[in-house]
Design a protein around this motif. Structure first.
Motif, PDB file in Angstrom:
ATOM      1  N   GLU A   1      45.931  52.228  -6.337  1.00  0.00           N
ATOM      2  CA  GLU A   1      45.228  51.365  -7.278  1.00  0.00           C
ATOM      3  C   GLU A   1      44.148  50.581  -6.534  1.00  0.00           C
ATOM      4  OE1 GLU A   1      46.078  47.582 -10.321  1.00  0.00           O
ATOM      5  OE2 GLU A   1      47.741  48.701  -9.422  1.00  0.00           O
ATOM      6  N   VAL A   2      42.927  50.662  -7.046  1.00  0.00           N
ATOM      7  CA  VAL A   2      41.821  49.872  -6.495  1.00  0.00           C
ATOM      8  C   VAL A   2      41.800  48.543  -7.249  1.00  0.00           C
ATOM      9  CG1 VAL A   2      39.328  49.774  -6.142  1.00  0.00           C
ATOM     10  CG2 VAL A   2      40.535  51.958  -5.895  1.00  0.00           C
ATOM     11  N   THR A   3      41.898  47.447  -6.522  1.00  0.00           N
ATOM     12  CA  THR A   3      42.108  46.160  -7.184  1.00  0.00           C
ATOM     13  C   THR A   3      41.534  45.003  -6.369  1.00  0.00           C
ATOM     14  OG1 THR A   3      43.829  44.665  -8.033  1.00  0.00           O
ATOM     15  CG2 THR A   3      44.383  45.965  -6.098  1.00  0.00           C
ATOM     16  N   ASN A   4      41.279  43.912  -7.046  1.00  0.00           N
ATOM     17  CA  ASN A   4      40.908  42.660  -6.385  1.00  0.00           C
ATOM     18  C   ASN A   4      42.101  41.741  -6.220  1.00  0.00           C
ATOM     19  OD1 ASN A   4      38.042  42.798  -5.827  1.00  0.00           O
ATOM     20  ND2 ASN A   4      37.726  42.804  -8.041  1.00  0.00           N
ATOM     21  N   ASP A   5      43.248  42.146  -6.753  1.00  0.00           N
ATOM     22  CA  ASP A   5      44.448  41.319  -6.705  1.00  0.00           C
ATOM     23  C   ASP A   5      45.312  41.691  -5.506  1.00  0.00           C
ATOM     24  OD1 ASP A   5      43.699  40.108  -9.117  1.00  0.00           O
ATOM     25  OD2 ASP A   5      44.674  41.709 -10.276  1.00  0.00           O
ATOM     26  N   TYR A   6      45.725  40.702  -4.757  1.00  0.00           N
ATOM     27  CA  TYR A   6      46.665  40.952  -3.663  1.00  0.00           C
ATOM     28  C   TYR A   6      48.069  40.998  -4.244  1.00  0.00           C
ATOM     29  CZ  TYR A   6      49.315  40.651   0.618  1.00  0.00           C
ATOM     30  OH  TYR A   6      50.200  40.925   1.632  1.00  0.00           O
ATOM     31  N   LYS A   7      48.704  42.173  -4.169  1.00  0.00           N
ATOM     32  CA  LYS A   7      49.996  42.372  -4.814  1.00  0.00           C
ATOM     33  C   LYS A   7      51.158  42.415  -3.836  1.00  0.00           C
ATOM     34  CE  LYS A   7      47.934  44.707  -8.742  1.00  0.00           C
ATOM     35  NZ  LYS A   7      48.070  45.780  -9.756  1.00  0.00           N
ATOM     36  N   GLY A   8      50.886  42.085  -2.584  1.00  0.00           N
ATOM     37  CA  GLY A   8      51.953  42.079  -1.601  1.00  0.00           C
ATOM     38  C   GLY A   8      52.362  43.482  -1.214  1.00  0.00           C
ATOM     39  N   GLY A   9      53.450  43.567  -0.437  1.00  0.00           N
ATOM     40  CA  GLY A   9      53.939  44.853   0.028  1.00  0.00           C
ATOM     41  C   GLY A   9      55.371  44.718   0.507  1.00  0.00           C
ATOM     42  N   TYR A  10      56.028  45.840   0.754  1.00  0.00           N
ATOM     43  CA  TYR A  10      57.445  45.822   1.128  1.00  0.00           C
ATOM     44  C   TYR A  10      57.672  44.962   2.365  1.00  0.00           C
ATOM     45  CZ  TYR A  10      62.114  47.380   2.429  1.00  0.00           C
ATOM     46  OH  TYR A  10      63.442  47.404   2.772  1.00  0.00           O
ATOM     47  N   TRP A  11      56.929  45.219   3.434  1.00  0.00           N
ATOM     48  CA  TRP A  11      57.098  44.444   4.669  1.00  0.00           C
ATOM     49  C   TRP A  11      56.312  43.147   4.633  1.00  0.00           C
ATOM     50  CZ3 TRP A  11      61.170  45.378   7.250  1.00  0.00           C
ATOM     51  CH2 TRP A  11      61.659  46.686   7.411  1.00  0.00           C
ATOM     52  N   GLU A  12      55.158  43.166   3.972  1.00  0.00           N
ATOM     53  CA  GLU A  12      54.354  41.957   3.900  1.00  0.00           C
ATOM     54  C   GLU A  12      55.120  40.835   3.205  1.00  0.00           C
ATOM     55  OE1 GLU A  12      51.594  45.476   4.141  1.00  0.00           O
ATOM     56  OE2 GLU A  12      53.464  44.981   3.111  1.00  0.00           O
ATOM     57  N   ASP A  13      55.890  41.192   2.187  1.00  0.00           N
ATOM     58  CA  ASP A  13      56.665  40.183   1.470  1.00  0.00           C
ATOM     59  C   ASP A  13      57.817  39.630   2.303  1.00  0.00           C
ATOM     60  OD1 ASP A  13      55.000  40.612  -0.654  1.00  0.00           O
ATOM     61  OD2 ASP A  13      56.429  41.813  -1.809  1.00  0.00           O
ATOM     62  N   GLN A  14      58.103  40.287   3.421  1.00  0.00           N
ATOM     63  CA  GLN A  14      59.156  39.819   4.324  1.00  0.00           C
ATOM     64  C   GLN A  14      58.582  39.092   5.543  1.00  0.00           C
ATOM     65  OE1 GLN A  14      62.502  42.638   4.882  1.00  0.00           O
ATOM     66  NE2 GLN A  14      61.407  44.018   3.494  1.00  0.00           N
ATOM     67  N   GLY A  15      57.279  38.820   5.520  1.00  0.00           N
ATOM     68  CA  GLY A  15      56.688  38.003   6.572  1.00  0.00           C
ATOM     69  C   GLY A  15      55.785  38.715   7.542  1.00  0.00           C
TER      70      GLY A  15
END
Length: 260
Positions: free
Chosen positions: A239-253
């Motif tokens: 998905e091409v987007t302007n919204d930061y939707k996080g990620g599996y590892w990103e959401d864990q820090g």
């Protein structure tokens, strides 16, 4: 007016930050400690009084965002990751995931389609046969894992920037967000400048053979300028987007940019 203090009686701020550092991913923790940042410097950097677990977590989140911003600022979209001769390829190339190989997605390529969403002109879904007909390039590059090991492999596929152009993606958007078939709903955002890097690739083959299940069949995103967890496998949509939707590892820090 005197500055209000939120210090909790009996809480040692230095012990608190020491415990908070333990929550960091290993690589981030090592860099943090190696930097020798003092509590005073951290408070100055973030503007936070580190007096309890909540403020410590907020401080670490701000440090992570700051780190992402610095990495994005110094990223050179024209600088190439090192490439290697075939003699340097790691054999066997290791399987890497947060689960065992037996638990890896087992996808039927005949039924699989890549869904395309967001800020693109052509939102058609792509079959594997259609993707195989796109022009391909091969790169022999190093995969660098956040856990501290690395391996060199041979990857063949279509440059992501060429595909984004083909589908009429708005490359002024901030991110390309990938969703995968892994258990627990693995997903990962990729900043657009990295998505447009000439070595960022929609990978369909490993060592000139159809991408095996262990390495992400039917498609992975190879990003040699990023750490390994930013190379999503078993991709089912982008998905091409302007919204930061996080990620599996990103959401864990873990840092979202995570350049290698």
């Amino acid at each position: 007016m005197a500055k209000r203090s939120f210090l909790i009686p009996g809480v040692d701020k230095r012990l608190l930050i020491k415990d908070s550092i333990k929550t960091m991913p290993d690589v981030t923790r090592r860099r943090f400690i190696a930097g020798g940042a003092s509590l005073g410097a951290l408070t100055l950097l973030t503007g936070c009084d580190v007096v309890d677990s909540s403020s410590a977590e907020n401080m670490l989140a701000q440090i992570s965002k700051f780190n992402d911003a610095v990495q994005a600022f110094i990223f050179n979209p024209d600088a190439l990751a090192p490439t290697f001769p075939e003699s340097a390829i790691t054999k066997p190339f290791p399987f890497n995931a947060y689960y065992d190989l037996d638990d890896a997605p087992d996808i039927d390529g005949k039924d699989w389609k890549l869904e395309v969403r967001g800020l693109v002109e052509n939102k058609k879904s792509w079959t594997l046969d259609e993707l195989y007909k796109l022009p391909e390039v091969t790169q022999i590059t190093r995969h660098i894992c956040v856990e501290g090991w690395s391996a060199i492999g041979s990857w063949t596929g279509t440059p992501l920037r060429d595909f984004l152009k083909l589908i009429g993606a708005d490359t002024r958007a901030k991110y390309v967000w990938f969703q995968c078939a892994d258990k627990d709903g693995y997903n990962s955002p990729l900043d657009m400048r990295s998505a447009l890097h000439p070595q960022t690739q929609m990978t369909f083959k490993y060592a000139n053979e159809i991408l095996p299940r262990a390495y992400g069949f039917p498609m992975k995103i190879r990003v040699p300028t990023k750490l390994g967890f930013k190379n999503p496998k078993y991709v089912v949509s982008m998905e091409v987007t302007n919204d930061y939707k996080g990620g599996y590892w990103e959401d864990q820090g873990y840092n979202s940019f995570s350049g290698s």
